[in-house]
Write a protein that holds these residues in place. Structure first.
Motif, PDB file in Angstrom:
ATOM      1  N   GLY A  62      44.734  46.337  41.405  1.00 15.92           N
ATOM      2  CA  GLY A  62      45.233  45.038  40.950  1.00 15.92           C
ATOM      3  C   GLY A  62      44.312  44.413  39.917  1.00 15.92           C
ATOM      4  O   GLY A  62      44.785  43.847  38.913  1.00 15.92           O
ATOM      5  N   TYR A  63      43.015  44.494  40.160  1.00 13.62           N
ATOM      6  CA  TYR A  63      42.048  43.945  39.215  1.00 13.62           C
ATOM      7  C   TYR A  63      42.121  44.686  37.881  1.00 13.62           C
ATOM      8  O   TYR A  63      42.078  44.066  36.802  1.00 13.62           O
ATOM      9  N   ILE A  64      42.243  45.999  37.940  1.00 15.42           N
ATOM     10  CA  ILE A  64      42.342  46.804  36.720  1.00 15.42           C
ATOM     11  C   ILE A  64      43.569  46.400  35.907  1.00 15.42           C
ATOM     12  O   ILE A  64      43.506  46.275  34.676  1.00 15.42           O
ATOM     13  N   ILE A 112      42.792  43.323  33.975  1.00 12.66           N
ATOM     14  CA  ILE A 112      42.011  43.605  32.779  1.00 12.66           C
ATOM     15  C   ILE A 112      42.901  44.200  31.684  1.00 12.66           C
ATOM     16  O   ILE A 112      42.772  43.858  30.499  1.00 12.66           O
ATOM     17  N   TYR A 113      43.822  45.061  32.083  1.00 10.91           N
ATOM     18  CA  TYR A 113      44.751  45.630  31.108  1.00 10.91           C
ATOM     19  C   TYR A 113      45.558  44.527  30.425  1.00 10.91           C
ATOM     20  O   TYR A 113      45.745  44.545  29.200  1.00 10.91           O
ATOM     21  N   ARG A 114      45.999  43.552  31.207  1.00  4.86           N
ATOM     22  CA  ARG A 114      46.772  42.445  30.628  1.00  4.86           C
ATOM     23  C   ARG A 114      45.908  41.622  29.672  1.00  4.86           C
ATOM     24  O   ARG A 114      46.388  41.113  28.648  1.00  4.86           O
ATOM     25  N   GLU A 115      44.597  41.487  29.992  1.00  6.35           N
ATOM     26  CA  GLU A 115      43.681  40.781  29.088  1.00  6.35           C
ATOM     27  C   GLU A 115      43.581  41.507  27.745  1.00  6.35           C
ATOM     28  O   GLU A 115      43.594  40.875  26.681  1.00  6.35           O
ATOM     29  N   VAL A 116      43.478  42.830  27.809  1.00  7.97           N
ATOM     30  CA  VAL A 116      43.410  43.613  26.569  1.00  7.97           C
ATOM     31  C   VAL A 116      44.701  43.445  25.775  1.00  7.97           C
ATOM     32  O   VAL A 116      44.682  43.249  24.553  1.00  7.97           O
ATOM     33  N   SER A 147      29.243  45.820  35.274  1.00 10.01           N
ATOM     34  CA  SER A 147      30.027  44.755  35.883  1.00 10.01           C
ATOM     35  C   SER A 147      31.363  45.317  36.337  1.00 10.01           C
ATOM     36  O   SER A 147      31.762  46.430  35.964  1.00 10.01           O
ATOM     37  N   GLU A 148      32.081  44.523  37.150  1.00 13.66           N
ATOM     38  CA  GLU A 148      33.407  44.967  37.570  1.00 13.66           C
ATOM     39  C   GLU A 148      34.333  45.131  36.370  1.00 13.66           C
ATOM     40  O   GLU A 148      35.139  46.062  36.318  1.00 13.66           O
ATOM     41  N   ALA A 149      34.218  44.220  35.403  1.00 11.48           N
ATOM     42  CA  ALA A 149      35.062  44.336  34.212  1.00 11.48           C
ATOM     43  C   ALA A 149      34.760  45.624  33.462  1.00 11.48           C
ATOM     44  O   ALA A 149      35.679  46.323  33.009  1.00 11.48           O
ATOM     45  N   TRP A 202      37.662  52.712  33.379  1.00 10.64           N
ATOM     46  CA  TRP A 202      38.756  53.416  34.054  1.00 10.64           C
ATOM     47  C   TRP A 202      39.980  53.461  33.141  1.00 10.64           C
ATOM     48  O   TRP A 202      40.620  54.510  32.981  1.00 10.64           O
ATOM     49  N   LEU A 203      40.308  52.359  32.516  1.00  7.61           N
ATOM     50  CA  LEU A 203      41.471  52.303  31.627  1.00  7.61           C
ATOM     51  C   LEU A 203      41.273  53.208  30.406  1.00  7.61           C
ATOM     52  O   LEU A 203      42.223  53.836  29.920  1.00  7.61           O
TER      53      LEU A 203
END
Length: 399
Positions: free
Chosen positions: A128-130, A133-137, A161-163, A169-170
């Motif tokens: 879910g967190y990943i 981050i994808y949506r942020e990109v 960091s987690e980010a 990963w992405l």
């Protein structure tokens, strides 16, 4: 071509495959020179150390001579880019045409296969967190991990960091890619906003077909090589290449040959050239495709090479950032070098000749240092007379 080659012949074949049998261009160097070099090397390995210059800039200089760094930067950033970044032989710049051939690795990464165990675990547990981050990109790209507030790691992979974990990963999964770098920091964006549409629209080959094509690229870049060398160029596993080399032999792309003093079977690329003579002169980055597979370097050139960046200073044999020196068809010396940009100095900390190095080694090496000084825009060379070749270089500089 014959079925058995001397070691000297194998060296000349390998050097020709990497472009070292050609003279450096006499005039301005442009995208055509870059594209021709990339068609031979197939990749440029990336590394963060900048003791002399970032590793991906050096192979072009070694083959072409002084060229504007902006030539490579533009090839990795513009909409007409020639290169994209992904995991090949470690982190690498690859011709954009190679992108479909790496999708099998992206698909495996998305399943959590063939990536760092901790990163795979993060992908499973923080899906879910990943996605966030994808949506942020998607909304803000190009964006760096450090652009997200409160996402400062403590340094090193274990301190990400987690980010940063999510971005990596992405990136592995191919859902984002490098738009460009800021200094050495990646700025990520969606592939559809970075890569040429014609490349993105190419069909995805089956993994076996991709592995076979990557082996073809590797074989062309090597000229002559063992199965292990062919596999290592793109970090393919033994399972990935099972049966593939035999298929390439059957199709005529590879020719089984023997090399003097090598116990392992070798393969010659069908288009390999055996020049009568190679008159190369080049300083090589530690991560140059000619030498980054250390076992091959030792077998082919009789040159045992280990990078000592992470070795404590008192335990180093040759120095912090040591570059091999290629002269003719042999590696004849090694030099511990640093570009001291604040002082405008190219510093030779130490230099060592290899056994049997020709008498002109020091003078040829100093001429190559002069060229590098000019390419890097430095004011002068300073030589510390350390190593058996150091005093000769110091004397040449003083004369």
């Amino acid at each position: 071509m014959k079925e058995k080659f001397s070691l000297a012949q194998a060296r000349r074949i390998a050097l020709a495959a990497q472009g070292f049998s050609l003279p450096r261009p006499a005039g301005p160097i442009d995208r055509r020179h870059l594209a021709r070099t990339l068609s031979r090397t197939g990749l440029l390995q990336i590394d963060s150390v900048s003791a002399v210059v970032r590793a991906h800039y050096m192979p072009l200089y070694s083959r072409l001579g002084s060229y504007p760094l902006s030539l490579l930067d533009n090839a990795t950033q513009s909409r007409k880019r020639l290169l994209f970044e992904y995991w090949a032989h470690e982190a690498s710049l690859l011709p954009v045409e190679t992108y479909p051939l790496m999708r099998w690795r992206m698909q495996r990464a998305e399943r959590g296969d063939d990536i760092y165990g901790a990163l795979a675990k993060f992908g499973r547990e923080r899906a879910g967190y990943i996605e966030g981050i994808y949506r942020e990109v998607a909304a803000r790209g190009p964006i760096a991990a450090s652009d997200l507030e409160g996402q400062k790691g403590s340094g090193g992979w274990w301190g990400w960091s987690e980010a940063k974990h999510a971005f990596e990963w992405l990136f592995w999964a191919g859902r984002i890619t490098t738009a460009y770098r800021r200094g050495f920091e990646r700025l990520y964006d969606l592939p559809e906003r970075v890569l040429p549409p014609a490349i993105l629209n190419l069909p995805t080959p089956a993994p076996a077909d991709a592995h076979r094509e990557l082996l073809r690229i590797s074989a062309r870049a090597h000229g002559i090589a063992t199965a292990g060398c062919l596999r290592d160029y793109f970090r393919l596993s033994p399972a990935d290449i099972k049966g593939r080399i035999e298929e390439l032999v059957e199709e005529g792309d590879l020719i089984p040959v023997r090399i003097e003093s090598w116990a392992r079977p070798a393969y010659l690329h069908k288009d390999a050239r055996l020049p009568r003579k190679v008159e190369a002169r080049a300083l090589l980055a530690p991560f140059d495709p000619l030498v980054f597979e250390r076992t091959r370097t030792e077998s082919l050139f009789g040159f045992r090479y280990r990078i000592e960046i992470y070795t404590p200073a008192e335990k180093r044999q040759y120095g912090y950032y040591v570059l091999p020196f290629l002269l003719g068809d042999r590696i004849v010396a090694r030099i511990d070098l640093k570009a001291d940009r604040p002082s405008g100095v190219l510093r030779v900390h130490a230099a060592y000749a290899e056994p049997g190095a020709p008498p002109e080694t020091a003078s040829e090496l100093f001429e190559e240092l002069r060229l590098m000084q000019g390419w890097l825009g430095l004011d002068r060379i300073e030589v510390t007379p350390v190593g058996d070749l150091g005093p000769s270089l110091a004397a040449i500089k003083a004369s």
